[in-house]
Enzyme design. Structure first.
Site, PDB file in Angstrom:
ATOM      1  N   TYR A   1      41.713  25.954  45.687  1.00 48.07           N
ATOM      2  CA  TYR A   1      40.494  26.747  45.553  1.00 48.07           C
ATOM      3  C   TYR A   1      39.869  27.009  46.935  1.00 48.07           C
ATOM      4  O   TYR A   1      39.443  28.125  47.241  1.00 48.07           O
ATOM      5  CB  TYR A   1      39.552  25.950  44.657  1.00 48.07           C
ATOM      6  CG  TYR A   1      38.280  26.598  44.237  1.00 48.07           C
ATOM      7  CD1 TYR A   1      38.253  27.601  43.275  1.00 48.07           C
ATOM      8  CD2 TYR A   1      37.056  26.155  44.768  1.00 48.07           C
ATOM      9  CE1 TYR A   1      37.048  28.155  42.858  1.00 48.07           C
ATOM     10  CE2 TYR A   1      35.863  26.696  44.351  1.00 48.07           C
ATOM     11  CZ  TYR A   1      35.861  27.697  43.397  1.00 48.07           C
ATOM     12  OH  TYR A   1      34.676  28.239  42.979  1.00 48.07           O
TER      13      TYR A   1
ATOM     14  N   LYS B   1      39.231  30.590  48.609  1.00 49.98           N
ATOM     15  CA  LYS B   1      37.840  30.992  48.846  1.00 49.98           C
ATOM     16  C   LYS B   1      37.572  31.292  50.312  1.00 49.98           C
ATOM     17  O   LYS B   1      36.740  32.152  50.626  1.00 49.98           O
ATOM     18  CB  LYS B   1      36.883  29.910  48.325  1.00 49.98           C
ATOM     19  CG  LYS B   1      36.848  29.827  46.799  1.00 49.98           C
ATOM     20  CD  LYS B   1      36.495  31.164  46.162  1.00 49.98           C
ATOM     21  CE  LYS B   1      35.958  31.059  44.759  1.00 49.98           C
ATOM     22  NZ  LYS B   1      35.750  32.380  44.132  1.00 49.98           N
TER      23      LYS B   1
HETATM   24  P1  NAI Z   1      33.070  31.138  34.742  1.00 56.96           P
HETATM   25  O1  NAI Z   1      34.286  30.360  34.380  1.00 56.96           O
HETATM   26  O2  NAI Z   1      31.978  31.227  33.752  1.00 56.96           O
HETATM   27  O3  NAI Z   1      33.429  32.611  35.197  1.00 56.96           O
HETATM   28  C1  NAI Z   1      34.694  33.016  35.672  1.00 56.96           C
HETATM   29  C2  NAI Z   1      35.175  34.150  34.773  1.00 56.96           C
HETATM   30  O4  NAI Z   1      36.376  34.720  35.330  1.00 56.96           O
HETATM   31  C3  NAI Z   1      35.506  33.665  33.360  1.00 56.96           C
HETATM   32  O5  NAI Z   1      34.757  34.385  32.418  1.00 56.96           O
HETATM   33  C4  NAI Z   1      37.011  33.941  33.239  1.00 56.96           C
HETATM   34  O6  NAI Z   1      37.420  34.313  31.928  1.00 56.96           O
HETATM   35  C5  NAI Z   1      37.208  35.065  34.227  1.00 56.96           C
HETATM   36  N1  NAI Z   1      38.599  35.174  34.665  1.00 56.96           N
HETATM   37  C6  NAI Z   1      39.427  34.167  35.017  1.00 56.96           C
HETATM   38  N2  NAI Z   1      40.638  34.643  35.344  1.00 56.96           N
HETATM   39  C7  NAI Z   1      40.583  35.994  35.198  1.00 56.96           C
HETATM   40  C8  NAI Z   1      41.508  37.047  35.394  1.00 56.96           C
HETATM   41  N3  NAI Z   1      42.757  36.785  35.816  1.00 56.96           N
HETATM   42  N4  NAI Z   1      41.106  38.314  35.175  1.00 56.96           N
HETATM   43  C9  NAI Z   1      39.848  38.584  34.749  1.00 56.96           C
HETATM   44  N5  NAI Z   1      38.921  37.615  34.534  1.00 56.96           N
HETATM   45  C10 NAI Z   1      39.283  36.335  34.764  1.00 56.96           C
HETATM   46  O7  NAI Z   1      32.501  30.466  36.096  1.00 56.96           O
HETATM   47  P2  NAI Z   1      31.370  30.949  37.124  1.00 56.96           P
HETATM   48  O8  NAI Z   1      30.758  29.723  37.665  1.00 56.96           O
HETATM   49  O9  NAI Z   1      30.514  31.992  36.558  1.00 56.96           O
HETATM   50  O10 NAI Z   1      32.270  31.565  38.306  1.00 56.96           O
HETATM   51  C11 NAI Z   1      32.132  32.870  38.835  1.00 56.96           C
HETATM   52  C12 NAI Z   1      32.673  32.875  40.246  1.00 56.96           C
HETATM   53  O11 NAI Z   1      31.817  32.106  41.096  1.00 56.96           O
HETATM   54  C13 NAI Z   1      34.063  32.296  40.401  1.00 56.96           C
HETATM   55  O12 NAI Z   1      34.789  33.047  41.354  1.00 56.96           O
HETATM   56  C14 NAI Z   1      33.791  30.906  40.943  1.00 56.96           C
HETATM   57  O13 NAI Z   1      34.876  30.393  41.663  1.00 56.96           O
HETATM   58  C15 NAI Z   1      32.596  31.176  41.822  1.00 56.96           C
HETATM   59  N6  NAI Z   1      31.805  30.017  42.159  1.00 56.96           N
HETATM   60  C16 NAI Z   1      30.989  29.441  41.226  1.00 56.96           C
HETATM   61  C17 NAI Z   1      30.223  28.352  41.593  1.00 56.96           C
HETATM   62  C18 NAI Z   1      29.240  27.757  40.668  1.00 56.96           C
HETATM   63  O14 NAI Z   1      28.448  26.912  41.124  1.00 56.96           O
HETATM   64  N7  NAI Z   1      29.219  28.142  39.400  1.00 56.96           N
HETATM   65  C19 NAI Z   1      30.334  27.743  42.919  1.00 56.96           C
HETATM   66  C20 NAI Z   1      31.162  28.462  43.840  1.00 56.96           C
HETATM   67  C21 NAI Z   1      31.882  29.544  43.438  1.00 56.96           C
END
Ligand code: NAI
Length: 299
Positions: free
Chosen positions: A164, A168
């Site tokens: 990751y 990132k």
């Molecule tokens: P989340 O798991 O709710 O959202 C990620 C979404 O991406 C999910 O709905 C998933 O179905 C979708 N997804 C996964 N693979 C996919 C693909 N191949 N094609 C289309 N959609 C796909 O988690 P969250 O926290 O909302 O994450 C959003 C972004 O923020 C991610 O990139 C995560 O790495 C990043 N992030 C989040 C943090 C946090 O504190 N929540 C911290 C640092 C980064």
């Protein structure tokens, strides 16, 4: 200053839940037409669902315009079809938020290379697939706003997240180069490192902090970074209403004479190499080379 997205078309990947859903809802509330993209799988990337369609329903119920896309960001053909549909059904693409992501956490010793590849494929290559598909549209209309999603793990490291972290930080280098290449077409490219309690992270937050780290408190920074007034080439941390900027700095270092350029001299100079007094933030890779030339000229 009020920020409106009237007349803009935005694609938000991974917008079936968590942060992406919040971005999509707020963009729509402020006038943007949305493509809500989400494969709808589990946090590790397995499975599929109609998560995107449910967020589209929410947007429509609020009077907004949105279409759902179940494309996987890892599939260039599906991504291309999504972008073509956005352009024809909604009238262009002005904003892309690359937000889709998965986790396959393990210490590196226990990590299969397949889990490394899968994570890099979704976050980094997936963002490249989506950006590639909109790039020419944005260049030819001389307007574009792109937001990459990095993480504190990419910027600073985190135990158990080697895959990751690699993906990132890769996104930061990707964004920085696109910011330079897009500048003359008014394509502005920034990176957000969010901090929010979502299904991806909620087990990491103590229960009393879950309410403070609401994803809704990250959305304002994301929206500013894709607005008409957005800066470009910045890395912005956002969580619980705290908004910060992260920079990759370069120290003044030491300048060794050619006949003294030895590992021993590097060891002797180590404290001065990492001394942060007088450090700079190069605006491009070329500026780092220029800083070396300046040192050689005795500056
Ligand atoms: P989340 O798991 O709710 O959202 C990620 C979404 O991406 C999910 O709905 C998933 O179905 C979708 N997804 C996964 N693979 C996919 C693909 N191949 N094609 C289309 N959609 C796909 O988690 P969250 O926290 O909302 O994450 C959003 C972004 O923020 C991610 O990139 C995560 O790495 C990043 N992030 C989040 C943090 C946090 O504190 N929540 C911290 C640092 C980064």
């Amino acid at each position: 200053m009020s920020i409106s997205f009237d007349g803009r078309v935005a694609i938000v990947t991974g917008a079936g839940g968590g942060l992406g859903r919040c971005y999509a809802l707020e963009l729509a509330r402020r006038g943007a037409k949305l493509v809500v993209n989400d494969l709808g799988g589990a946090t590790d990337g397995s499975g599929q669902s109609d998560a995107a369609a449910r967020v589209v329903d929410e947007i429509r119920a609020g009077g907004g315009t949105a279409i759902a896309s179940g494309a996987s960001v890892t599939d260039p053909g599906e991504v291309q079809a999504m972008v073509e549909e956005a352009a024809s059904a909604l009238g262009g693409v002005h904003i892309l938020i690359n937000n889709a992501g998965i986790l396959r956490d393990r210490s590196f010793a226990n990590m299969e290379i397949e889990d490394f590849r899968a994570v890099v494929d979704v976050h980094l290559v997936g963002s490249a697939n989506c950006t590639k598909a909109v790039w020419e549209i944005m260049r030819s209309q001389a307007y574009g706003r792109i937001l990459m999603t990095s993480s504190s793990t990419g910027l600073y490291g985190n135990f158990g997240q080697a895959n990751y972290g690699a993906a990132k930080m890769g996104l930061v280098g990707f964004a920085r180069t696109l910011a330079l290449e897009g500048a003359k077409y008014d394509i502005r490219v920034n990176t957000i490192a969010p901090n929010a309690a979502t299904r991806m992270t909620e087990s990491l937050f103590p229960p009393e902090l879950l309410g403070k780290f609401r994803p809704e408190l990250v959305a304002p920074a994301a929206l500013f970074l894709v607005s008409e007034a957005a800066p470009t080439n910045h890395v912005v941390g956002a969580g619980a209403g705290v908004i910060q900027a992260a920079f990759v700095t370069l120290t003044r270092g030491i300048a060794l004479a050619e006949d003294d350029c030895t590992p021993e001299a590097v060891a002797d100079g180590w404290d001065r190499i990492i001394d942060r007094d007088g450090e700079i933030v190069p605006k491009s890779g070329v500026e780092q080379t220029m800083s070396i030339l300046q040192r050689l000229q005795g500056n």
